[in-house]
Design an enzyme around this catalytic site. Structure first.
Site, PDB file in Angstrom:
ATOM      1  CB  CYS A  41      -0.945  -0.010   1.203  1.00  0.00           C
ATOM      2  SG  CYS A  41      -0.128   0.051   2.797  1.00  0.00           S
ATOM      3  CB  THR A  42       0.263   4.859   0.089  1.00  0.00           C
ATOM      4  OG1 THR A  42      -0.898   4.640  -0.686  1.00  0.00           O
ATOM      5  CG2 THR A  42       0.999   6.092  -0.389  1.00  0.00           C
TER       6      THR A  42
END
Ligand SMILES: [Zn+2]
Ligand SMILES: [Zn+2]
Length: 453
Positions: free
Chosen positions: A300-301
């Site tokens: 994810c980010t």
């Protein structure tokens, strides 16, 4: 007062992005009418995202002298204002001055005895600093994303690190493009992320229940090995290794790891990978996999969504869970865009950052980008389906819609910055902005209309 040498290096290497979780409405599901007009309408899970018409920061520049655990002295002037760091390169970050604006992200799972008291303590410390953003604290730790002049931004995380519970937080810093990336400061006692069913019952504080973190270099090796396998690209769920994008579909649309399937969700809280009861589910890469043998590489980010979601999967019986430590932002900084294509969606007013914002070596990617876009079928205009030139979402010009959508330049002009023909006739229309600009407060446009032409 430039940021150079070892501090810059320390800053760049020391520092993990915790994405923020805006509550996003579901996809608009109406089947017709909204895009009527001459343009053919291409629909493929057009996401409904409302977010951000964040105004640019006012930029109370301050030259702050960090004073651990105490107040820093402010000798500020407005001289540097909203110092804009070029989105083009990380080398610019190495030249960051105290008054230049940066965006900082970090999170930490740790038991906090009295979170409400902790919130008050943080608010008191931040009172004199020029910090905007979202800082969430509760019994399970902290999740922070904020912007501010470097000196202020640094004072806060250095102050936090003096506390043993937070001494090893991985802080990630990226250049702000134009002053503040958040409209105001919120420090709140609330869940660190939003997931259906809440996260209070999840064993977040137990590392053995979370996915095993992989350093960016290790992730690189695993993903490169996987990309050599046809299985990864064919999305073959029988592969013994799967790359799982734990973000939203619209984030994937502007950039992702090779071989990662587009997540068919537009809101993390409704993510349900691995939870389907039926074995056939094309939108769930974890449906029908061997929970004991399959390596699940999650990203994810900034890492927090994977950490949270891995505890849910662990409880569902998945054994071999791995996560990208510090998320994509940490990876891009350390490895460059190897196996990564496109930009990184960020949950602040910048919306999209090219890999070069994290690592100057990233410029090499642009050569392959067009080829990759064709091959992987992403970066498509939500209105007509053609490839967009700018990997950045924009808000619908209709204030009352404000949909965040991906749009080609032809559709921007033919739909006058709107997401559909219906919005084009709405009463509160704003002017069409260049893609990199963000809408400001409505009254600025309303008052414009009132001026005699
Ligand atoms: Zn278009
Ligand atoms: Zn609209």
């Amino acid at each position: 007062m430039s940021l150079t040498g070892s501090f810059a290096a320390a800053l760049l290497h020391d520092v993990a992005v915790a994405p923020t979780f805006v509550r996003l409405p579901r996809l608009r599901t109406s089947a017709g009418g909204e895009n009527g007009g001459d343009k053919p309408v291409f629909r493929f899970g057009r996401p409904r995202i409302r977010a951000y018409a964040a105004s640019a920061g006012r930029g109370r520049a301050s030259v702050a002298v960090a004073s651990p655990l105490g107040r820093r002295k402010e000798g500020g002037s407005s001289a540097r204002g909203c110092a804009a760091l070029s989105p083009g390169s990380c080398s610019d970050l190495r030249q960051v001055s105290a008054g230049d604006f940066v965006v900082v992200n970090f999170y930490r799972f740790v038991h906090v005895e009295n979170p409400e008291e902790e919130v008050a303590k943080h608010l008191a410390f931040l009172e004199d600093l020029d910090i905007h953003g979202r800082i969430y604290l509760n019994e399970q730790g902290i999740n922070a994303q904020y912007s501010g002049p470097l000196a202020d931004a640094r004072s806060y995380f250095e102050w936090l690190r003096e506390d043993d519970r937070f001494s090893d937080i991985l802080v990630q810093i990226s250049p702000a493009l134009s002053g503040h990336a958040f409209p105001k400061l919120k420090v709140q006692f609330k869940p660190l992320v939003q997931v259906d069913g809440g996260i209070a019952h999840l064993p977040l504080l137990n590392p053995s229940m979370r996915a095993t973190p992989l350093e960016p270099s290790e992730w690189n090796k695993r993903v490169e090995a996987l990309s050599r396998s046809c299985d990864a690209f064919s999305g073959n769920v029988n592969s013994d290794c799967i790359i799982l994008d734990l973000r939203n579909g619209y984030e994937w649309d502007i950039g992702h790891f090779h071989g990662a399937q587009r997540p068919e969700v537009d809101c993390f809280r409704s993510t349900s990978f691995g939870l389907s009861e039926t074995e056939v589910n094309n939108s769930d890469p974890l449906a029908d996999v061997d929970k004991e043998k399959t390596d699940v590489l999650m990203y994810c980010t900034g890492g927090i969504r994977c950490d949270v979601y891995s505890t849910i999967l662990r409880k569902k019986g998945f054994k071999k869970l791995y996560t990208l430590k510090g998320g994509v932002s940490h990876y891009l900084e350390n490895e460059g865009p190897v196996e990564w294509i496109g930009n990184l969606f960020v949950f602040d007013s910048r919306l999209s950052l090219p890999p070069a914002s994290y690592n100057p070596r990233s410029t090499a990617q642009t050569c392959d980008l067009q080829h990759a876009i064709k091959k992987e079928k992403f970066a498509k205009c939500y209105l007509c389906g053609s490839v967009v030139q700018e990997l950045r979402h924009r808000n619908c010009a209709n204030l009352d819609c404000n949909l965040l959508f991906l749009c080609c330049s032809d559709c921007v002009s033919s739909f006058r910055g709107c997401c559909c023909s219906t919005c084009m006739t709405a009463p509160r229309l704003r002017p069409v902005l260049p893609g990199h600009q963000r809408y400001k407060k409505w009254h600025l446009y309303r008052d414009l209309e009132k001026q005699p032409s």
